[in-house]
Write a protein that holds these residues in place. Structure first.
Motif: not given
Lengths: 276, 276
Positions: A229-253
């Protein structure tokens, strides 16, 4: 001073084992362990020699460790303790023995008088895995983050395993433990951005060149509603594969380095200039 | 069929323990273990029910596992084995007990008649850490990689720990073990790109929208000279911090998703279209 420890009953040995195992004990004494020569060298580059170095019988013979021990024989000399390989293994439980450990005081947070340089911050909520935590800190340091704020229920940032995974990032970043993330986010003078699988906007549609704070949540559960609720933007990392799953550290990088990319793009800096 | 196993001497229990521990044993019998309900569900979505499911006494009572067991009670029914928590712990040595494990045959590589869809490949040389390997596979699957080639001295891709870290990526990617990477790189019909700290060009200066193969090397040592010599491009990931150090899995994620970004940029795809 070089001293052999041969007994499990030696008080310093007992302290080392406890430091490796117990976050409470580390916090009480404000001490922790650095495991491995590269991590110790990263510490030395910032703070100078640690007070206590612990080497294994085998480790003493490794060229890299020998050279290092010679190079630091200065005043004040550190205390060097030699442990049998069996005792050392109890202090450093990594599979491939590193042969050297340092016990250090957890460095004090360098206070900055003003917040004007807080242009790139990271808030971590309930990150549980020491490997993930370490990898996030490492990527953050490499991307130019200045401050990292951790919720009270994150894994211990100063655990030996986290330190190993972060490879020296701890000595560059300002790490604020036990932070009230909602308050930090509210007071942040810039854009507070959270990743969320439900978001409509993509990471690549957001301008990241200004003052930015990224928030990452728990590996399984994501962010708490209070924080969302206190964020200014909520974003997603677009994915092109058949999964939508990233490790937290990979997403951060990915997020951190999209900011780096945009920054270089704006500055039109050539790689020769920034890759020293 | 539901069967209780109460003895450590039970042949199936002994097989499970061996499968968890020994890469050689897994390879010999072409079997492995999936640890945790989410990973098993990812498997089911692609291959249907596994033949053997193993649940702990406590795990049987977890709602998520109960619901799952009900949902798969079809023909052919899987064999369900119930283990005491103590026995289960020997099969699944993760700290937070998952309560359910499946033993599966390692899926055969789906052969593709032509190479024309090999537009996005990854080559991994001597990646040692199962967590890194799993995270790289997970990011690769999310970024739309089709084929991953592993050198003979990589950590076991089908180890339970790697499978857990990859969260189902194994069932989407074509994973080629024991590959001759030099030959694969030479024959690749597209741009073969390696990351190197010594490179002059930045990741962000390279066009990645065509047919691309990324190569990543050992966590400590980087790529072998043989492999460096057959790359088309050597690039570095520009860093803005006081360190130049990234975890192998973080570096891979940054490279993969720079390709995703460039691809979306070219296609001018809106997030609503690709975020299904």
């Amino acid at each position: 001073m070089m001293q052999s420890i041969t007994s499990r009953a030696h008080p310093f040995f007992k302290q080392l084992v406890r430091l490796g195992k117990s976050a409470r004990y580390r916090r009480k004494d404000n001490l922790t362990l650095l495991d491995g020569i590269h991590l110790i060298q990263a510490y030395c580059a910032v703070f100078g020699s640690p007070t206590n170095l612990i080497v294994s019988q085998s480790g003493r013979e490794y060229k890299e460790i020998k050279d290092f021990l010679c190079s630091i024989e200065k005043i004040p000399r550190p205390n060097i303790f030699v442990l049998s390989d069996a005792l050392f293994h109890q202090v450093s439980p990594v599979k491939a023995p590193t042969g050297i450990v340092a016990s250090i005081s957890i460095p004090e947070l360098k206070l900055v008088s003003e917040n004007k340089d807080k242009t790139f911050c990271v808030l971590l909520e309930t990150i549980q895995d020491p490997g993930n935590m370490g990898s996030i800190l490492r990527s953050a340091a490499a991307a130019g983050v200045s401050d990292v704020y951790l919720s009270h229920d994150c894994t211990d940032a100063w655990a030996p395993k986290t330190l190993r995974a972060a490879m020296g990032a701890h000595f560059i970043l300002r790490i604020h433990e036990q932070s009230n993330l909602v308050k930090i986010a509210q007071q942040f003078n810039g854009t507070v951005i959270a990743t969320s699988l439900q978001a409509n906007r993509s990471l690549y549609q957001i301008q990241l060149t200004g003052s930015v704070a990224f928030i990452f949540g728990n590996e399984g559960m994501g962010l708490s509603d209070d924080l969302l609720q206190v964020t200014d933007e909520q974003i997603m990392i677009p994915m092109l594969g058949k999964t939508e799953s990233l490790n937290a550290a990979a997403a951060a990088a990915i997020c951190f380095f999209e900011r780096v990319r945009q920054h270089l793009d704006t500055q039109n800096i050539q790689p020769e200039c920034y890759h020293q």
